[in-house]
Design a protein around this motif. Sequence first.
Motif, PDB file in Angstrom:
ATOM      1  N   THR A  15       0.869  -1.198  -0.074  1.00  0.00           N
ATOM      2  CA  THR A  15       0.111   0.070   0.023  1.00  0.00           C
ATOM      3  C   THR A  15       0.895   1.185  -0.014  1.00  0.00           C
ATOM      4  OG1 THR A  15      -1.639  -1.425   1.244  1.00  0.00           O
ATOM      5  CG2 THR A  15      -1.810   1.279   1.258  1.00  0.00           C
ATOM      6  N   LEU A  16       2.085   1.274   0.770  1.00  0.00           N
ATOM      7  CA  LEU A  16       2.912   2.430   0.684  1.00  0.00           C
ATOM      8  C   LEU A  16       3.528   2.724  -0.572  1.00  0.00           C
ATOM      9  CD1 LEU A  16       3.978   4.410   2.587  1.00  0.00           C
ATOM     10  CD2 LEU A  16       5.549   2.798   3.395  1.00  0.00           C
ATOM     11  N   VAL A  17       3.832   1.633  -1.592  1.00  0.00           N
ATOM     12  CA  VAL A  17       4.522   1.862  -2.878  1.00  0.00           C
ATOM     13  C   VAL A  17       3.368   2.594  -3.479  1.00  0.00           C
ATOM     14  CG1 VAL A  17       5.109   0.682  -4.642  1.00  0.00           C
ATOM     15  CG2 VAL A  17       6.078   0.015  -2.249  1.00  0.00           C
ATOM     16  N   GLY A  18       2.130   1.911  -3.605  1.00  0.00           N
ATOM     17  CA  GLY A  18       1.074   2.403  -4.395  1.00  0.00           C
ATOM     18  C   GLY A  18       0.901   3.909  -4.019  1.00  0.00           C
ATOM     19  N   ALA A  19       0.619   4.367  -2.481  1.00  0.00           N
ATOM     20  CA  ALA A  19       0.507   5.792  -2.244  1.00  0.00           C
ATOM     21  C   ALA A  19       1.553   6.531  -2.752  1.00  0.00           C
ATOM     22  CB  ALA A  19       0.454   5.612  -0.880  1.00  0.00           C
ATOM     23  N   LEU A  20       2.800   6.056  -2.524  1.00  0.00           N
ATOM     24  CA  LEU A  20       4.147   6.987  -3.267  1.00  0.00           C
ATOM     25  C   LEU A  20       3.798   7.314  -4.666  1.00  0.00           C
ATOM     26  CD1 LEU A  20       7.084   5.380  -1.368  1.00  0.00           C
ATOM     27  CD2 LEU A  20       6.084   7.585  -0.896  1.00  0.00           C
ATOM     28  N   LEU A  21       3.453   6.295  -5.415  1.00  0.00           N
ATOM     29  CA  LEU A  21       3.111   6.234  -6.700  1.00  0.00           C
ATOM     30  C   LEU A  21       1.865   7.580  -7.056  1.00  0.00           C
ATOM     31  CD1 LEU A  21       3.626   2.788  -8.062  1.00  0.00           C
ATOM     32  CD2 LEU A  21       5.296   4.670  -8.346  1.00  0.00           C
ATOM     33  N   ALA A  22       0.862   7.377  -6.295  1.00  0.00           N
ATOM     34  CA  ALA A  22      -0.271   7.963  -6.454  1.00  0.00           C
ATOM     35  C   ALA A  22       0.137   9.584  -6.020  1.00  0.00           C
ATOM     36  CB  ALA A  22      -1.308   7.660  -5.527  1.00  0.00           C
ATOM     37  N   ALA A  23       1.019   9.753  -4.932  1.00  0.00           N
ATOM     38  CA  ALA A  23       1.474  11.173  -4.490  1.00  0.00           C
ATOM     39  C   ALA A  23       2.416  11.701  -5.468  1.00  0.00           C
ATOM     40  CB  ALA A  23       2.077  11.109  -3.156  1.00  0.00           C
ATOM     41  N   GLY A  24       3.174  10.877  -6.320  1.00  0.00           N
ATOM     42  CA  GLY A  24       4.059  11.386  -7.100  1.00  0.00           C
ATOM     43  C   GLY A  24       3.880  11.496  -8.612  1.00  0.00           C
ATOM     44  N   SER A  25       2.822  11.156  -8.760  1.00  0.00           N
ATOM     45  CA  SER A  25       2.218  11.234 -10.140  1.00  0.00           C
ATOM     46  C   SER A  25       2.066  12.564 -10.784  1.00  0.00           C
ATOM     47  CB  SER A  25       0.774  10.494 -10.129  1.00  0.00           C
ATOM     48  OG  SER A  25      -0.224  11.502  -9.590  1.00  0.00           O
ATOM     49  N   GLU A  26       1.665  13.577 -10.053  1.00  0.00           N
ATOM     50  CA  GLU A  26       1.497  15.101 -10.546  1.00  0.00           C
ATOM     51  C   GLU A  26       0.415  15.234 -11.659  1.00  0.00           C
ATOM     52  OE1 GLU A  26       5.335  16.707 -11.503  1.00  0.00           O
ATOM     53  OE2 GLU A  26       6.060  16.336  -9.731  1.00  0.00           O
ATOM     54  N   ARG A  27      -0.408  14.576 -11.663  1.00  0.00           N
ATOM     55  CA  ARG A  27      -1.464  14.448 -12.711  1.00  0.00           C
ATOM     56  C   ARG A  27      -2.583  15.418 -12.232  1.00  0.00           C
ATOM     57  NH1 ARG A  27      -3.302   8.608 -14.121  1.00  0.00           N
ATOM     58  NH2 ARG A  27      -4.789   9.570 -15.508  1.00  0.00           N
ATOM     59  N   ASP A  28      -2.932  15.351 -10.998  1.00  0.00           N
ATOM     60  CA  ASP A  28      -4.069  16.132 -10.375  1.00  0.00           C
ATOM     61  C   ASP A  28      -3.639  16.444  -8.804  1.00  0.00           C
ATOM     62  OD1 ASP A  28      -6.362  17.376  -9.939  1.00  0.00           O
ATOM     63  OD2 ASP A  28      -7.488  15.668  -9.890  1.00  0.00           O
ATOM     64  N   LEU A  29      -4.297  17.695  -8.526  1.00  0.00           N
ATOM     65  CA  LEU A  29      -3.747  18.118  -7.187  1.00  0.00           C
ATOM     66  C   LEU A  29      -4.381  17.383  -5.941  1.00  0.00           C
ATOM     67  CD1 LEU A  29      -2.305  20.178  -5.328  1.00  0.00           C
ATOM     68  CD2 LEU A  29      -4.296  21.580  -5.476  1.00  0.00           C
ATOM     69  N   LEU A  30      -5.770  17.089  -6.487  1.00  0.00           N
ATOM     70  CA  LEU A  30      -6.323  16.140  -5.383  1.00  0.00           C
ATOM     71  C   LEU A  30      -5.641  14.724  -5.470  1.00  0.00           C
ATOM     72  CD1 LEU A  30      -9.084  15.521  -3.732  1.00  0.00           C
ATOM     73  CD2 LEU A  30     -10.300  14.975  -5.891  1.00  0.00           C
ATOM     74  N   MET A  31      -5.353  14.197  -6.332  1.00  0.00           N
ATOM     75  CA  MET A  31      -4.642  13.008  -6.458  1.00  0.00           C
ATOM     76  C   MET A  31      -3.564  12.843  -5.778  1.00  0.00           C
ATOM     77  SD  MET A  31      -3.791  10.585  -9.678  1.00  0.00           S
ATOM     78  CE  MET A  31      -4.600   8.971  -9.774  1.00  0.00           C
ATOM     79  N   SER A  32      -2.711  13.958  -5.725  1.00  0.00           N
ATOM     80  CA  SER A  32      -1.628  14.196  -4.948  1.00  0.00           C
ATOM     81  C   SER A  32      -1.693  14.293  -3.561  1.00  0.00           C
ATOM     82  CB  SER A  32      -0.601  15.304  -5.546  1.00  0.00           C
ATOM     83  OG  SER A  32      -0.312  15.125  -6.823  1.00  0.00           O
ATOM     84  N   ALA A  33      -2.913  15.085  -3.144  1.00  0.00           N
ATOM     85  CA  ALA A  33      -3.249  15.298  -1.813  1.00  0.00           C
ATOM     86  C   ALA A  33      -3.585  13.817  -1.142  1.00  0.00           C
ATOM     87  CB  ALA A  33      -4.221  16.170  -1.603  1.00  0.00           C
ATOM     88  N   LEU A  34      -4.532  13.269  -1.867  1.00  0.00           N
ATOM     89  CA  LEU A  34      -4.781  11.829  -1.278  1.00  0.00           C
ATOM     90  C   LEU A  34      -3.668  10.856  -1.201  1.00  0.00           C
ATOM     91  CD1 LEU A  34      -8.567  11.515  -3.146  1.00  0.00           C
ATOM     92  CD2 LEU A  34      -8.044  12.038  -0.715  1.00  0.00           C
ATOM     93  N   GLY A  35      -2.809  11.013  -2.294  1.00  0.00           N
ATOM     94  CA  GLY A  35      -1.692  10.056  -2.164  1.00  0.00           C
ATOM     95  C   GLY A  35      -0.830  10.245  -1.011  1.00  0.00           C
TER      96      GLY A  35
END
Length: 97
Positions: free
Chosen positions: A44-64
């Motif tokens: 889960t931590l690896v997936g969260a890091l990928l979501a936080a670092g995607s820089e696709r959307d501000l909401l996605m980065s915040a949730l990540g």
Amino acid sequence: METAVIGLTIFVLALFAGFEIITKVPPTLHTPLMSGANAISGITLVGALLAAGSERDLLMSALGFVAVVFATINVVGGFLVTHRMLAMFRPRPKRVP
């Protein structure tokens, strides 16, 4: 937008499944269950890091970022509980009179 709905659906289903599993497991098995969940939290931590670092959307980065914080708390807490549980099974040193 469709991706967000799918992600929210998966999140709600994961919440429901987690709640049902935790409430159905007897209290004596909570510690071994938490120990086993440490490995899953690492994924889960690896997936969260990928979501936080995607820089696709501000909401996605915040949730990540929030996911990274909660996954880290879960991993660290799980390891502390596992360490304490394993310490309970170690033989105590004998006192010299």
